[in-house]
Design a protein around this motif. Sequence first.
Motif, PDB file in Angstrom:
ATOM      1  N   ARG A  47       1.020  -1.237   0.164  1.00 12.06           N
ATOM      2  CA  ARG A  47       0.074   0.102   0.024  1.00 12.06           C
ATOM      3  C   ARG A  47       0.852   1.143  -0.081  1.00 12.06           C
ATOM      4  NH1 ARG A  47      -4.185  -1.102   4.724  1.00 12.06           N
ATOM      5  NH2 ARG A  47      -2.284  -2.307   5.514  1.00 12.06           N
ATOM      6  N   CYS A  48       2.170   1.252   0.395  1.00  9.44           N
ATOM      7  CA  CYS A  48       2.953   2.272   0.384  1.00  9.44           C
ATOM      8  C   CYS A  48       3.765   2.411  -0.770  1.00  9.44           C
ATOM      9  CB  CYS A  48       4.071   2.209   1.637  1.00  9.44           C
ATOM     10  SG  CYS A  48       3.099   2.597   3.301  1.00  9.44           S
ATOM     11  N   HIS A  49       3.732   1.601  -1.731  1.00  6.57           N
ATOM     12  CA  HIS A  49       4.369   1.358  -3.017  1.00  6.57           C
ATOM     13  C   HIS A  49       4.266   2.920  -3.792  1.00  6.57           C
ATOM     14  CE1 HIS A  49       4.942   1.082  -7.389  1.00  6.57           C
ATOM     15  NE2 HIS A  49       6.075   0.607  -6.963  1.00  6.57           N
ATOM     16  N   GLU A  50       2.837   3.231  -4.214  1.00  5.36           N
ATOM     17  CA  GLU A  50       2.719   4.480  -4.811  1.00  5.36           C
ATOM     18  C   GLU A  50       3.075   5.684  -4.076  1.00  5.36           C
ATOM     19  OE1 GLU A  50       1.760   4.741  -8.031  1.00  5.36           O
ATOM     20  OE2 GLU A  50       2.362   2.600  -8.122  1.00  5.36           O
ATOM     21  N   PRO A  51       2.621   5.625  -2.826  1.00  5.38           N
ATOM     22  CA  PRO A  51       2.908   6.946  -2.033  1.00  5.38           C
ATOM     23  C   PRO A  51       4.398   7.178  -2.044  1.00  5.38           C
ATOM     24  CG  PRO A  51       1.243   5.907  -0.702  1.00  5.38           C
ATOM     25  CD  PRO A  51       1.764   4.987  -2.101  1.00  5.38           C
ATOM     26  N   LEU A  52       5.203   5.973  -2.091  1.00 14.07           N
ATOM     27  CA  LEU A  52       6.748   6.254  -2.087  1.00 14.07           C
ATOM     28  C   LEU A  52       7.126   6.725  -3.414  1.00 14.07           C
ATOM     29  CD1 LEU A  52       7.664   3.314   0.161  1.00 14.07           C
ATOM     30  CD2 LEU A  52       8.327   5.720   0.739  1.00 14.07           C
ATOM     31  N   ARG A  53       6.633   6.154  -4.423  1.00 20.12           N
ATOM     32  CA  ARG A  53       6.892   6.229  -5.742  1.00 20.12           C
ATOM     33  C   ARG A  53       6.758   7.714  -6.066  1.00 20.12           C
ATOM     34  NH1 ARG A  53       5.131   6.601 -10.569  1.00 20.12           N
ATOM     35  NH2 ARG A  53       2.956   6.329 -10.125  1.00 20.12           N
ATOM     36  N   ARG A  54       5.612   8.532  -5.402  1.00 20.87           N
ATOM     37  CA  ARG A  54       5.517   9.758  -5.864  1.00 20.87           C
ATOM     38  C   ARG A  54       6.004  10.647  -4.862  1.00 20.87           C
ATOM     39  NH1 ARG A  54       0.184   7.343  -6.537  1.00 20.87           N
ATOM     40  NH2 ARG A  54      -0.541   8.305  -4.392  1.00 20.87           N
ATOM     41  N   SER A  55       6.409  10.380  -4.000  1.00 18.74           N
ATOM     42  CA  SER A  55       7.071  11.260  -2.904  1.00 18.74           C
ATOM     43  C   SER A  55       8.602  11.708  -3.071  1.00 18.74           C
ATOM     44  CB  SER A  55       7.190  10.535  -1.492  1.00 18.74           C
ATOM     45  OG  SER A  55       7.502  11.610  -0.534  1.00 18.74           O
ATOM     46  N   THR A  56       8.766  12.938  -2.835  1.00 22.32           N
ATOM     47  CA  THR A  56      10.115  13.405  -2.975  1.00 22.32           C
ATOM     48  C   THR A  56      11.043  13.205  -1.747  1.00 22.32           C
ATOM     49  OG1 THR A  56       9.682  15.528  -2.127  1.00 22.32           O
ATOM     50  CG2 THR A  56       9.557  15.117  -4.533  1.00 22.32           C
ATOM     51  N   THR A 113      16.252  10.164  -5.152  1.00 19.61           N
ATOM     52  CA  THR A 113      17.239  10.942  -6.217  1.00 19.61           C
ATOM     53  C   THR A 113      17.054  10.039  -7.642  1.00 19.61           C
ATOM     54  OG1 THR A 113      18.990   9.632  -5.485  1.00 19.61           O
ATOM     55  CG2 THR A 113      18.747  12.167  -4.836  1.00 19.61           C
ATOM     56  N   ALA A 114      16.452   8.758  -7.478  1.00 17.89           N
ATOM     57  CA  ALA A 114      16.342   8.029  -8.508  1.00 17.89           C
ATOM     58  C   ALA A 114      15.300   6.734  -7.934  1.00 17.89           C
ATOM     59  CB  ALA A 114      17.602   7.437  -9.023  1.00 17.89           C
ATOM     60  N   LEU A 115      14.669   6.266  -9.170  1.00 18.52           N
ATOM     61  CA  LEU A 115      13.716   5.045  -8.837  1.00 18.52           C
ATOM     62  C   LEU A 115      13.648   4.425 -10.116  1.00 18.52           C
ATOM     63  CD1 LEU A 115      10.453   5.756  -9.597  1.00 18.52           C
ATOM     64  CD2 LEU A 115      10.562   7.065  -7.659  1.00 18.52           C
ATOM     65  N   PHE A 116      13.470   3.081 -10.082  1.00 20.59           N
ATOM     66  CA  PHE A 116      13.188   2.387 -11.335  1.00 20.59           C
ATOM     67  C   PHE A 116      12.610   1.064 -10.933  1.00 20.59           C
ATOM     68  CE2 PHE A 116      17.459   1.595 -10.032  1.00 20.59           C
ATOM     69  CZ  PHE A 116      17.607  -0.130 -10.082  1.00 20.59           C
ATOM     70  N   GLY A 117      11.846   0.462 -11.892  1.00 21.33           N
ATOM     71  CA  GLY A 117      11.058  -0.704 -11.608  1.00 21.33           C
ATOM     72  C   GLY A 117      12.071  -2.075 -12.154  1.00 21.33           C
ATOM     73  N   HIS A 118      11.836  -3.038 -11.183  1.00 21.53           N
ATOM     74  CA  HIS A 118      12.510  -4.503 -11.820  1.00 21.53           C
ATOM     75  C   HIS A 118      11.530  -5.488 -11.214  1.00 21.53           C
ATOM     76  CE1 HIS A 118      15.524  -7.118 -13.054  1.00 21.53           C
ATOM     77  NE2 HIS A 118      15.376  -7.773 -11.904  1.00 21.53           N
ATOM     78  N   THR A 120       9.966  -1.860  -6.884  1.00 21.65           N
ATOM     79  CA  THR A 120      10.346  -0.662  -7.337  1.00 21.65           C
ATOM     80  C   THR A 120      12.022  -0.444  -6.564  1.00 21.65           C
ATOM     81  OG1 THR A 120       8.441   0.162  -8.320  1.00 21.65           O
ATOM     82  CG2 THR A 120      10.160   1.909  -7.361  1.00 21.65           C
ATOM     83  N   VAL A 121      12.837   0.127  -7.110  1.00 17.51           N
ATOM     84  CA  VAL A 121      14.080   0.433  -6.261  1.00 17.51           C
ATOM     85  C   VAL A 121      14.227   1.835  -6.112  1.00 17.51           C
ATOM     86  CG1 VAL A 121      16.626   0.181  -6.329  1.00 17.51           C
ATOM     87  CG2 VAL A 121      15.475  -1.668  -7.323  1.00 17.51           C
ATOM     88  N   LEU A 122      14.281   2.122  -4.694  1.00 15.36           N
ATOM     89  CA  LEU A 122      14.403   3.875  -4.492  1.00 15.36           C
ATOM     90  C   LEU A 122      15.800   4.025  -4.008  1.00 15.36           C
ATOM     91  CD1 LEU A 122      11.006   4.206  -2.294  1.00 15.36           C
ATOM     92  CD2 LEU A 122      11.697   5.182  -4.495  1.00 15.36           C
ATOM     93  N   ILE A 123      16.324   5.154  -4.475  1.00 13.58           N
ATOM     94  CA  ILE A 123      17.594   5.585  -4.126  1.00 13.58           C
ATOM     95  C   ILE A 123      17.296   7.012  -3.449  1.00 13.58           C
ATOM     96  CG2 ILE A 123      20.172   6.484  -4.634  1.00 13.58           C
ATOM     97  CD1 ILE A 123      19.275   3.492  -5.422  1.00 13.58           C
ATOM     98  N   GLY A 124      17.999   6.770  -2.114  1.00 15.34           N
ATOM     99  CA  GLY A 124      17.472   8.110  -1.504  1.00 15.34           C
ATOM    100  C   GLY A 124      18.653   8.832  -0.839  1.00 15.34           C
ATOM    101  N   GLU A 125      19.073   9.991  -1.149  1.00 13.06           N
ATOM    102  CA  GLU A 125      19.974  10.990  -0.716  1.00 13.06           C
ATOM    103  C   GLU A 125      19.808  11.016   0.761  1.00 13.06           C
ATOM    104  OE1 GLU A 125      22.369  14.874  -1.774  1.00 13.06           O
ATOM    105  OE2 GLU A 125      21.961  13.294  -3.470  1.00 13.06           O
ATOM    106  N   VAL A 126      20.656  10.891   1.704  1.00 11.28           N
ATOM    107  CA  VAL A 126      20.369  11.162   2.817  1.00 11.28           C
ATOM    108  C   VAL A 126      20.735  12.566   3.323  1.00 11.28           C
ATOM    109  CG1 VAL A 126      21.137  10.485   5.528  1.00 11.28           C
ATOM    110  CG2 VAL A 126      20.959   8.777   3.773  1.00 11.28           C
TER     111      VAL A 126
END
Length: 172
Positions: A66-75, A127-132, A136-142
Amino acid sequence: MTATEDVAAGLAVATFTDAMSRLVSGLAVVTTRQDNGTPCGLLVSSICSYSVNPPSVLVVVDHASRCHEPLRRSTEFGVHLLGIAQERTARTFASRGADKFADVAWEWDGSVPRLCPAPIYLRCTTTALFGHGDHTVLIGEVTRTEVEDAEPLVFYRRLLDWRLRGTGARRR
């Protein structure tokens, strides 16, 4: 029991899942704000440091979450690495409960829901996200780091109650 699967013939999902359950990993709750302004979060074991310069983490999220879409859309999102005192929190965020934040202490850190307490808290900018496959793989700059000393909560063989002590992992 020994299970062998020929990759060329098609890896059996059950054998692969069993193999990966034997990989020791830490646990983290990843949080973000939904479009309607409410918090959402989920427990992940697929997380690692990604880069030191800039400091970044890699988080993997199932499309069915359920958090997939919010995480995909969030900055922005929060990463809360859990200690042994947060086993109940881990179970709450691993569940499919409607309001995972109802019985958990938390506060807003800007637009990011921050769990209180969590031994390690990382506030991240996506900073980046892509599906596999189905994730979905999220890259987050701390952008913010808080660290307190605590024994980590360890996930191994689909169990949350492993403890690291001295030279090895022991189940309590």
